[in-house]
Design a protein around this motif. Structure first.
Motif, mmCIF file in Angstrom:
data_model
loop_
_atom_site.group_PDB
_atom_site.id
_atom_site.type_symbol
_atom_site.label_atom_id
_atom_site.label_comp_id
_atom_site.label_asym_id
_atom_site.label_seq_id
_atom_site.Cartn_x
_atom_site.Cartn_y
_atom_site.Cartn_z
ATOM 1 N N ALA A 45 4.796 15.043 -4.092
ATOM 2 C CA ALA A 45 3.950 14.094 -3.366
ATOM 3 C C ALA A 45 2.520 14.626 -3.319
ATOM 4 N N HIS A 46 1.573 13.708 -3.397
ATOM 5 C CA HIS A 46 0.154 14.064 -3.407
ATOM 6 C C HIS A 46 -0.403 14.100 -1.991
ATOM 7 N N GLY A 47 -1.385 14.937 -1.783
ATOM 8 C CA GLY A 47 -2.097 14.963 -0.512
ATOM 9 C C GLY A 47 -1.817 16.212 0.296
ATOM 10 N N GLY B 25 0.856 -1.174 0.000
ATOM 11 C CA GLY B 25 0.000 0.000 0.000
ATOM 12 C C GLY B 25 0.891 1.222 0.000
ATOM 13 N N SER B 26 0.790 2.033 -1.042
ATOM 14 C CA SER B 26 1.697 3.172 -1.220
ATOM 15 C C SER B 26 0.931 4.338 -1.823
ATOM 16 N N ALA B 27 1.104 5.524 -1.268
ATOM 17 C CA ALA B 27 0.406 6.692 -1.802
ATOM 18 C C ALA B 27 1.231 7.432 -2.849
ATOM 19 N N ASN B 28 2.530 7.531 -2.621
ATOM 20 C CA ASN B 28 3.366 8.347 -3.493
ATOM 21 C C ASN B 28 4.529 7.595 -4.117
ATOM 22 N N GLU C 265 6.088 1.431 -2.738
ATOM 23 C CA GLU C 265 6.114 0.635 -3.969
ATOM 24 C C GLU C 265 7.557 0.298 -4.350
ATOM 25 N N HIS D 20 -1.095 2.117 5.424
ATOM 26 C CA HIS D 20 -1.870 2.556 4.266
ATOM 27 C C HIS D 20 -3.142 1.705 4.165
ATOM 28 N N LYS D 21 -4.250 2.330 3.817
ATOM 29 C CA LYS D 21 -5.547 1.628 3.799
ATOM 30 C C LYS D 21 -5.545 0.399 2.889
ATOM 31 N N ASP D 22 -4.823 0.439 1.782
ATOM 32 C CA ASP D 22 -4.814 -0.721 0.882
ATOM 33 C C ASP D 22 -4.119 -1.921 1.532
ATOM 34 N N TYR E 266 0.963 6.309 7.889
ATOM 35 C CA TYR E 266 0.405 7.658 7.904
ATOM 36 C C TYR E 266 -0.326 7.832 9.219
#
Length: 168
Positions: free
Chosen positions: A128-130, A10-13, A17, A63-65, A58
């Protein structure tokens, strides 16, 4: 070795990954069939003999995934060897000492008899997003704290343990 290993993340940015891809590459170098996939895209964990799950941290949570993957595939994970990793501290603490899993990850480890958990430093850089990521970057606390030598060493340990499990 005919071991087929999933490295779900689970990776946001993209930082987690990249860690997952490094783990899978080390496993492949050791002769293990391994693939790194976003945790949210995995539909069948039963296809694998072993699973590594990684999640970005976070606000003290995975991460939620990664959390959803563990819940959704709990049955399959309970029947095979599983390792967890977290990524997140935006400083050098993960390279200096062992950082225990956050409480939610600890509970999942106990339920699934996870073999090992490790926390690696995280990475948060421009682009980075968010909203929270933007605030962290504006405060000057971003950077890349991943230690790829430590990641590769840990993945080699996982490969050795998998090899020991499949040896006659």
């Amino acid at each position: 070795m005919d071991e087929r290993v999933l490295v779900a993340y689970g990776s946001a940015n993209g930082s987690t990954e990249r860690i997952a891809e490094t783990v899978a590459e080390v496993l492949r170098t050791a002769g293990i069939t391994a693939e790194a996939l976003p945790a949210g895209t995995v539909t069948d964990a039963d296809r694998y003999e072993a699973v590594v799950v990684g999640g970005a941290l976070y606000a003290g949570r995975w991460h939620k995934d990664a959390r959803r993957f563990v819940r959704r595939h709990r049955g399959a994970l309970s029947r095979r060897p599983v390792w967890f990793f977290s990524s997140g501290p935006l400083d050098s603490t993960a390279s200096q000492r062992d950082i225990p899993p956050v409480p939610g990850v600890r509970r999942a480890m106990d339920r699934l008899d996870v073999r090992q958990h490790v926390t690696f430093g995280g990475c948060l850089t421009e682009g980075a997003h968010g909203r929270v990521a933007g605030m962290i970057l504006r405060s000057g606390k971003g950077g890349d704290f991943r230690d790829f030598a430590a990641i590769e060493h840990w993945a080699e340990d996982v490969a050795r343990e998998l090899g020991a499990m499949t040896s006659p």
